[in-house]
Design a protein around this motif. Structure first.
Motif, mmCIF file in Angstrom:
data_model
loop_
_atom_site.group_PDB
_atom_site.id
_atom_site.type_symbol
_atom_site.label_atom_id
_atom_site.label_comp_id
_atom_site.label_asym_id
_atom_site.label_seq_id
_atom_site.Cartn_x
_atom_site.Cartn_y
_atom_site.Cartn_z
ATOM 1 N N ALA A 147 -11.788 -6.138 -0.893
ATOM 2 C CA ALA A 147 -10.683 -6.463 -1.802
ATOM 3 C C ALA A 147 -10.008 -5.184 -2.301
ATOM 4 O O ALA A 147 -8.776 -5.121 -2.416
ATOM 5 C CB ALA A 147 -11.188 -7.291 -2.975
ATOM 6 N N ALA A 148 -10.804 -4.161 -2.588
ATOM 7 C CA ALA A 148 -10.253 -2.893 -3.085
ATOM 8 C C ALA A 148 -9.367 -2.220 -2.034
ATOM 9 O O ALA A 148 -8.332 -1.641 -2.364
ATOM 10 C CB ALA A 148 -11.385 -1.957 -3.496
ATOM 11 N N VAL A 149 -9.769 -2.294 -0.769
ATOM 12 C CA VAL A 149 -8.952 -1.716 0.302
ATOM 13 C C VAL A 149 -7.603 -2.429 0.370
ATOM 14 O O VAL A 149 -6.546 -1.792 0.492
ATOM 15 C CB VAL A 149 -9.687 -1.818 1.653
ATOM 16 N N LEU A 150 -7.610 -3.761 0.272
ATOM 17 C CA LEU A 150 -6.357 -4.517 0.321
ATOM 18 C C LEU A 150 -5.466 -4.175 -0.866
ATOM 19 O O LEU A 150 -4.250 -3.994 -0.719
ATOM 20 C CB LEU A 150 -6.655 -6.014 0.350
ATOM 21 N N LEU A 151 -6.060 -4.081 -2.057
ATOM 22 C CA LEU A 151 -5.270 -3.728 -3.240
ATOM 23 C C LEU A 151 -4.759 -2.288 -3.148
ATOM 24 O O LEU A 151 -3.654 -1.980 -3.623
ATOM 25 C CB LEU A 151 -6.108 -3.918 -4.499
ATOM 26 N N GLY A 152 -5.560 -1.412 -2.550
ATOM 27 C CA GLY A 152 -5.118 -0.032 -2.365
ATOM 28 C C GLY A 152 -3.895 0.043 -1.472
ATOM 29 O O GLY A 152 -2.962 0.817 -1.735
ATOM 30 N N LEU A 153 -3.871 -0.761 -0.424
ATOM 31 C CA LEU A 153 -2.699 -0.814 0.440
ATOM 32 C C LEU A 153 -1.480 -1.298 -0.338
ATOM 33 O O LEU A 153 -0.384 -0.734 -0.219
ATOM 34 C CB LEU A 153 -2.960 -1.741 1.634
ATOM 35 N N LEU A 154 -1.673 -2.334 -1.147
ATOM 36 C CA LEU A 154 -0.559 -2.864 -1.932
ATOM 37 C C LEU A 154 -0.052 -1.843 -2.952
ATOM 38 O O LEU A 154 1.135 -1.814 -3.281
ATOM 39 C CB LEU A 154 -0.989 -4.138 -2.663
ATOM 40 N N GLY A 155 -0.952 -1.036 -3.438
ATOM 41 C CA GLY A 155 -0.565 -0.085 -4.461
ATOM 42 C C GLY A 155 0.091 1.172 -3.936
ATOM 43 O O GLY A 155 0.955 1.746 -4.612
ATOM 44 N N PHE A 156 -0.286 1.602 -2.729
ATOM 45 C CA PHE A 156 0.140 2.940 -2.303
ATOM 46 C C PHE A 156 0.779 3.006 -0.915
ATOM 47 O O PHE A 156 1.421 4.005 -0.604
ATOM 48 C CB PHE A 156 -1.065 3.885 -2.332
ATOM 49 N N ALA A 157 0.609 1.981 -0.083
ATOM 50 C CA ALA A 157 1.139 2.072 1.279
ATOM 51 C C ALA A 157 2.637 1.781 1.304
ATOM 52 O O ALA A 157 3.122 0.924 0.566
ATOM 53 C CB ALA A 157 0.411 1.075 2.185
ATOM 54 N N PRO A 158 3.403 2.490 2.144
ATOM 55 C CA PRO A 158 4.827 2.184 2.314
ATOM 56 C C PRO A 158 5.009 0.769 2.863
ATOM 57 O O PRO A 158 4.095 0.212 3.488
ATOM 58 C CB PRO A 158 5.299 3.229 3.336
ATOM 59 N N ASP A 159 6.194 0.199 2.641
ATOM 60 C CA ASP A 159 6.452 -1.179 3.048
ATOM 61 C C ASP A 159 6.123 -1.478 4.515
ATOM 62 O O ASP A 159 5.459 -2.482 4.804
ATOM 63 C CB ASP A 159 7.908 -1.560 2.757
ATOM 64 N N PRO A 160 6.576 -0.667 5.460
ATOM 65 C CA PRO A 160 6.253 -0.981 6.858
ATOM 66 C C PRO A 160 4.750 -1.017 7.113
ATOM 67 O O PRO A 160 4.281 -1.752 7.978
ATOM 68 C CB PRO A 160 6.931 0.155 7.647
#
Length: 237
Positions: A147-160
């Protein structure tokens, strides 16, 4: 990033990367890398097991079963227990192996439809809620970490990247479902069927385990075919 910012981002449509071909090729390559090598699969297969056991748990909850408890083991086996009507046991038991393929196909569809961020947030939320049902150290470590990895993506990864992450995770789950079910099929071919989902279904329904395996394969392969079709459309093939 604040929780409200993550929610707002999850509700905002995300576009495909500039090169859909690169997205699809990368997703397939990473999925195979995470599923095929045995040494890697010993770690990544835990994610497929989590979804497998949640498939049992969700199917049980839908039929009114209660006191759901889920345990995970490092060898990718798991155990989901619940209490309820005996008639609901076959339904609950069947949906373990198809669950990763169904979720994978849904993630591929969501990502390609511009809703990859939404899908990732929903997955993270389901994992967070599922902690209520988790038992054992491995479950308490693996589920929050995922869950933390998924939230990390939502928090910091660019849209694409969010689109790529949703599609990539979906392809991985579909491929993982195929490998997990292939492993089960090999065990049945060798006569090592005790305690498997197909064996439980056979005992509960008097329908041979081979029939249940065939039905599971139909669902998993349908999800794989649907995902492949969606990816082909995305790249214009």
């Amino acid at each position: 990033m604040e929780p409200l910012d993550i929610l707002d981002r999850a509700l905002t449509p995300t576009g495909l990367p500039d090169s859909p071909q690169l997205l699809v090729g990368t997703a397939l390559a990473l999925a195979l890398l995470l599923v095929v090598p045995g040494a890697v699969w010993r770690l990544t297969g835990i994610v497929v097991t989590i979804v497998h056991e949640l498939g049992h748990g969700c199917a049980g909850l839908l039929t009114g079963r209660r006191a759901v408890a889920i345990r995970l083991s490092p060898d990718h086996s798991g155990l989901t227990t619940s209490h309820g009507r005996a008639a609901s046991v076959p339904w609950t038991t069947f949906w373990g192996y198809p669950a990763p393929a169904l979720l994978g196909a849904a993630l591929v569809m969501s990502g390609l439809a511009g809703r990859g961020a939404t899908a990732l947030l929903v997955c993270a939320a389901v994992l967070a809620v599922s902690l209520v049902f988790m038992r054992g150290i491995l479950a308490w470590l693996a589920v929050p970490l995922t869950a933390a990895v998924l939230l990390g993506l939502l928090g910091f990864a660019p849209d694409p990247w969010l689109t790529s992450a949703a599609v990539g995770l979906g392809v991985f789950l579909v491929c993982g479902a195929v490998r997990a079910l292939a492993n089960l099929t090999r065990l049945h071919a060798r006569g090592r069927t005790h305690g498997s989902d197909a064996a439980i279904l056979a005992r509960e329904t008097r329908v041979p385990g081979a029939v249940w395996l065939t039905l599971m394969w139909l669902v998993v392969l349908a999800c794989a075919a649907g995902s492949g079709w969606m990816l082909r459309v995305a790249v214009g093939v």
